[in-house]
Structure formats: structure tokens, C-alpha cells
Design a protein around this motif. Structure first.
Motif, PDB file in Angstrom:
ATOM      1  N   PRO A   1     -10.018  46.639  15.768  1.00 35.22           N
ATOM      2  CA  PRO A   1      -8.920  45.691  15.887  1.00 35.22           C
ATOM      3  C   PRO A   1      -8.826  45.107  17.299  1.00 35.22           C
ATOM      4  O   PRO A   1      -9.113  45.794  18.277  1.00 35.22           O
ATOM      5  N   VAL A   2      -8.432  43.837  17.374  1.00 34.23           N
ATOM      6  CA  VAL A   2      -8.205  43.155  18.649  1.00 34.23           C
ATOM      7  C   VAL A   2      -6.869  42.430  18.538  1.00 34.23           C
ATOM      8  O   VAL A   2      -6.600  41.742  17.554  1.00 34.23           O
ATOM      9  N   LEU A   3      -6.038  42.553  19.576  1.00 33.70           N
ATOM     10  CA  LEU A   3      -4.664  42.070  19.532  1.00 33.70           C
ATOM     11  C   LEU A   3      -3.959  42.704  18.331  1.00 33.70           C
ATOM     12  O   LEU A   3      -4.325  43.771  17.866  1.00 33.70           O
ATOM     13  N   SER A   4      -2.951  42.038  17.822  1.00 33.92           N
ATOM     14  CA  SER A   4      -2.196  42.602  16.710  1.00 33.92           C
ATOM     15  C   SER A   4      -2.717  42.160  15.364  1.00 33.92           C
ATOM     16  O   SER A   4      -2.258  42.653  14.331  1.00 33.92           O
ATOM     17  N   PHE A   5      -3.696  41.229  15.350  1.00 34.45           N
ATOM     18  CA  PHE A   5      -4.095  40.658  14.064  1.00 34.45           C
ATOM     19  C   PHE A   5      -5.599  40.450  13.910  1.00 34.45           C
ATOM     20  O   PHE A   5      -6.077  40.217  12.801  1.00 34.45           O
ATOM     21  N   GLY A   6      -6.355  40.484  15.007  1.00 30.93           N
ATOM     22  CA  GLY A   6      -7.768  40.135  14.937  1.00 30.93           C
ATOM     23  C   GLY A   6      -8.673  41.315  14.664  1.00 30.93           C
ATOM     24  O   GLY A   6      -8.252  42.477  14.643  1.00 30.93           O
ATOM     25  N   GLN A   7      -9.932  40.999  14.457  1.00 34.72           N
ATOM     26  CA  GLN A   7     -10.954  42.020  14.297  1.00 34.72           C
ATOM     27  C   GLN A   7     -12.240  41.503  14.939  1.00 34.72           C
ATOM     28  O   GLN A   7     -12.578  40.326  14.821  1.00 34.72           O
TER      29      GLN A   7
ATOM     30  N   TYR B   1      -4.683  30.874  19.251  1.00 36.44           N
ATOM     31  CA  TYR B   1      -6.019  31.291  19.684  1.00 36.44           C
ATOM     32  C   TYR B   1      -6.443  32.537  18.922  1.00 36.44           C
ATOM     33  O   TYR B   1      -5.639  33.448  18.699  1.00 36.44           O
ATOM     34  N   ALA B   2      -7.720  32.562  18.537  1.00 39.93           N
ATOM     35  CA  ALA B   2      -8.271  33.744  17.867  1.00 39.93           C
ATOM     36  C   ALA B   2      -9.764  33.850  18.151  1.00 39.93           C
ATOM     37  O   ALA B   2     -10.577  33.976  17.239  1.00 39.93           O
ATOM     38  N   GLY B   3     -10.141  33.772  19.438  1.00 37.10           N
ATOM     39  CA  GLY B   3     -11.505  34.096  19.809  1.00 37.10           C
ATOM     40  C   GLY B   3     -12.395  32.949  20.241  1.00 37.10           C
ATOM     41  O   GLY B   3     -12.983  32.267  19.396  1.00 37.10           O
ATOM     42  N   GLY B   4     -12.538  32.748  21.561  1.00 36.93           N
ATOM     43  CA  GLY B   4     -13.406  31.695  22.078  1.00 36.93           C
ATOM     44  C   GLY B   4     -14.881  32.029  21.979  1.00 36.93           C
ATOM     45  O   GLY B   4     -15.708  31.161  21.689  1.00 36.93           O
TER      46      GLY B   4
END
Length: 452
Positions: free
Chosen positions: A98-104, A422-425
Motif C-alpha cells: 500500500p502507498v498513501l491511504s488508497f494506492g498500491q 495525484y496517484a503516481g508520476g
């Protein structure tokens, strides 16, 4: 001026997107030239360590509702293929986390990856031109057919190409474009990226008739201590106050103005709209213990950001109890009693199970465990969300909405994917770098078929 024979793909910019596209293209049998204005490859990717994004369309839509639907769908659908591609180069990629509260996403050595892509390109016969500026795109009947270059010694040459990819990393290094397209005060922000991304892709594309947007889209960045300039790239992570998602942020009037738990990267944009673009970030003993001196994501090195800000000359304060928050240094310019009262109100409402104002989606615990740790914070920019418009095949779109023939774009040069979200550059650069290579392969193959 010397001419180069026509290649299948000319890549302008040797960061994550450009190197990914170049390596994929040569593996597909294309002839490739990569141009980089800096003295080395990698760009801002060398400061990263994760590729992550939203794990589903539903999550992406919830966290980035204003982004272009086709680009959002492409990113989610093609992300795992991007991870498979990285592994195919021989670079180790760790399992999903998991990354942040919602990402993977996945942790990997971005230094190893960009250097591996360079090796793949060169060993396959591709040409890499460092310290080389791209002065203009070549246009014939509205189509882009390559570019005119200038090397560090002043030599000019033309490279003709079936497809040309813009991947210069954005325009965050250009103060005029920042102020015009990000925020009127954007030139105040510290630059949290490589210094070479100064809008070359944006200028080249618009001169060729490309459209850009979205207006008011914002930028990706993080909060950092005020008055502490970045000394080297390691500061991009060490000085970023990721823990703001669990702390409270106040403006000069002593007011909370956003839900901090939505993410430090979003709070950064919100702070740009406040008086003088600065605020006070306050943590209690619980937040300090669990988040200030803890790892932001699994595997990251923990840094005591409060102590580091103090050593580097930032404005920090320490309050033994809530009452001491009322006695902020007068020269800071904040309403100390208002700050103290606001923390007290927040604690009373959250302790009673009521919603604070503004709301608090996550971490709804009160900050009632003294002592209190205070850092004055300001925004820093990594890259803008306004950029060159593309379709889901990485083709640059003109003002009429149709593709500009022969022109592609990927990575932070592009706009439309993110709108104040934002969700990953790195994920975007990876996915659309690969997409650009695939589109170039189709064009090259089609051209050979027509010639045959």
C-alpha cells in the motif's frame, strides 16, 4: 548543419518516460535517438523509488474525478504490464504494497532502472546525445518529422524521425510558465525536482500546434519547512513533511482551511491559496511518535523531520502543553491565541465523535497528547499538472482535438491526467512511455509496409 538519416523514434528527454520508451522501442527493433539537455540520464526519476497508482478504476475516479477518463483508464489498466516490463529489464521489483491511504505500488531501484534502459538503448545501436538542446521541431505539411538540435559546442544538426516523443519532464524549472500556468505566486516555491525541466517540451509542442491544459489543474509537490533551501536531491525526501496528513495545518489567521488527511500533496496545493502561502503544521506526541519519526511507506528510511528542520534553520517550536501554543513568536506573524483555541475546538469535537470543520476523512483522533511540535511550512513543486494534451496512445492532440501527426508525449510534459489530484508520476511516465514506444512501433511498421 549536418543531417541525420531518418530514425524510427526520436526521444527528447532521458528521464523515466523517455528512457522507458527508448528501451522498449529498440527491443521492438526500432532505430532510436535519445536527446538529453543534461549531462546524465535519469532526470527526476533518480530521486524516486516507487511506482504506484490507484488499484482500480473506482479508486482512481474517487480520488481523481477531474482527470481525463481515457488517460485514467489507461494508467490503471496498463500499470501491471509496466511493472512486468521493469522486471524484464533485469531490475528487481518488490511485491505490491500500500502507498498513501488508497494506492498500491512497488518499490524498485530507479537508479538501476534508468541506467539499465540507457545500456539497452546503446547496446542495441541507439544513439544517446547528452548536453544537447532541442531548438525546434521539424514540420512538413503539419506533421512533425524530427527536430533541429544544438550540442554543447554549438554544433547544429537535424534528426529526422518517423515519430518524435517529448519527455522533458515538465516546466517546473521555468518561473514564467509556473506563474502563468500553475499559480501567480508559484515562483516562490522551492524546486523539488531536477533543474533541467524548464518547459522545452511545452514550448516545442505548442509551436507545433499542440493543445495544453487543464487550466487550474494544480501541481504535484510536498510541504517543506520554510526558510530551508534544498541543498541536494536527498532533501527532496528528507525535508518533505509527509506526516502533515496526521497533523493540523493553520494559516496566518489561525484557521484550519483543508482536510489534511486527503494527502500532503493535496494540502500543498491548498496552502498556495492561503495568505503568503505559508502555515503552521502542528503535531502532538502521538503524531510525532507514529508519523514524524516513522517511515512514510514501508521500506523508506525514517527521518526525524522536526529535528532536521531545526538543524537547518527552519522555524520550529515546542510547546509543553496546549496553553503554550498561544505564545507563538510575534515575528512569525500568526495569531497564537486563535491557533490554541482552534486546536482545543478540534480536540473537543473529535473526542465527542463529531465532525471537525473542515472535515477529517481519516485520522480523526484528537491531538491531545502533549508536548506539541510546530513547524512553519511552505509548498515545494515537483511538476505541474498542466501540460501537453495527449490521447490514450500518447499521441499529442492539436487545438482541433485531432492528433498532431508524428508527435508523441509522455511523463510530466503531459496534461489532462491529473486535476488537483495525484496517484503516481513514476507510474504515469512508465505506462505512457511504453505506450509511446508501442505507438511509434505501429507507425514505423506501417511506414515500412507502405514503402514495401
Amino acid at each position: 548543419m549536418s543531417d541525420h538519416h531518418t530514425v524510427d523514434l526520436l526521444v527528447i528527454g532521458a528521464g523515466m518516460a523517455g528512457l522507458t520508451a527508448g528501451a522498449r522501442a529498440v527491443r521492438d527493433g526500432l532505430s532510436v535517438v535519445v536527446v538529453e539537455i543534461g549531462g546524465d540520464v535519469g532526470g527526476s526519476a533518480r530521486y524516486a523509488g516507487y511506482a504506484w497508482t490507484a488499484p482500480s478504476h473506482e479508486v482512481m475516479e474517487r480520488h481523481n474525478p477531474g482527470g481525463d477518463p481515457s488517460l485514467k483508464r489507461a494508467l490503471v489498466d496498463r500499470f501491471e504490464n509496466g511493472i512486468t516490463w521493469i522486471r524484464s529489464t533485469g531490475v528487481e521489483v518488490k511485491g505490491a504494497q500500500p502507498v498513501l491511504s488508497f494506492g498500491q505500488g512497488h518499490q524498485f531501484d530507479t537508479h538501476h532502472y534508468v541506467d539499465t534502459c540507457r545500456r539497452i538503448i546503446v547496446e542495441a545501436g541507439g544513439e544517446l546525445l547528452l548536453t544537447t538542446d532541442t531548438e525546434r521541431l521539424l514540420l512538413e505539411d503539419g506533421a512533425v518529422t524530427g527536430a533541429e538540435l544544438r550540442t554543447s559546442d554549438g554544433t547544429r544538426r537535424q534528426v529526422r524521425a518517423t515519430s518524435t516523443l517529448l519527455a522533458t519532464g515538465g516546466f517546473q524549472g521555468d518561473m514564467d510558465l509556473r506563474n502563468k500556468l500553475v499559480h501567480p505566486s508559484a515562483d516562490r516555491m522551492e524546486l523539488r525536482s531536477n533543474p533541467h525541466s524548464r518547459g522545452a517540451g511545452h514550448r516545442l509542442a505548442t509551436a507545433a500546434g499542440a493543445s495544453t491544459g487543464l487550466p487550474g489543474a494544480g501541481f504535484y509537490g510536498h510541504l517543506i519547512p520554510s526558510g530551508v533551501p534544498f541543498a541536494d536531491p536527498s532533501d527532496f525526501v528528507d525535508l518533505s513533511l509527509y506526516y502533515s496528513e496526521h497533523a493540523l495545518l493553520f494559516n496566518l489567521l489561525g484557521e484550519r482551511f483543508t482536510d489534511e488527511t486527503l494527502g500532503d500533496h493535496l494540502t500543498t496545493m491548498a496552502l498556495m491559496e492561503q495568505p503568503e502561502n505559508r502555515g503552521l503544521l502542528i503535531a502532538d506526541a502521538r503524531v510525532f511518535r507514529d508519523w514524524v519519526v516513522g517511515s512514510y511507506v514501508e521500506g523508506a528510511v525514517a527521518v526525524d523531520k522536526f529535528a532536521l528542520a531545526g538543524r537547518r534553520g527552519g522555524r520550529i517550536g515546542f510547546a509543553e502543553d496546549l496553553d503554550e501554543l498561544a505564545y507563538l513568536p510575534e515575528e512569525w506573524g500568526y495569531d497564537g491565541p486563535a491557533v490554541r483555541a482552534a486546536v482545543e475546538r478540534f480536540n473537543a469535537r473529535t473526542a465527542a465523535g463529531a465532525d471537525p470543520v473542515p472535515g477529517r476523512r481519516l485520522d480523526r483522533l484528537p491531538l491531545d497528547q502533549p508536548p506539541y511540535y510546530v513547524i512553519e511550512t511552505v509548498p515545494a513543486i515537483t511538476f505541474p499538472f498542466h501540460g501537453i494534451r495527449i490521447d490514450d496512445r500518447a499521441r499529442v492532440l492539436g487545438e482541433d482535438g485531432e492528433p498532431v501527426q508524428g508527435l508523441l508525449a509522455a511523463g510530466s510534459d503531459t496534461g489532462g491526467l491529473w486535476y488537483r489530484a495525484y496517484a503516481g508520476g513514476i507510474a504515469s511516465a512508465l505506462v505512457f512511455g511504453l505506450t509511446a514506444a508501442d505507438t511509434a512501433t505501429v507507425r514505423a511498421t506501417s511506414g515500412r509496409g507502405n514503402r514495401g
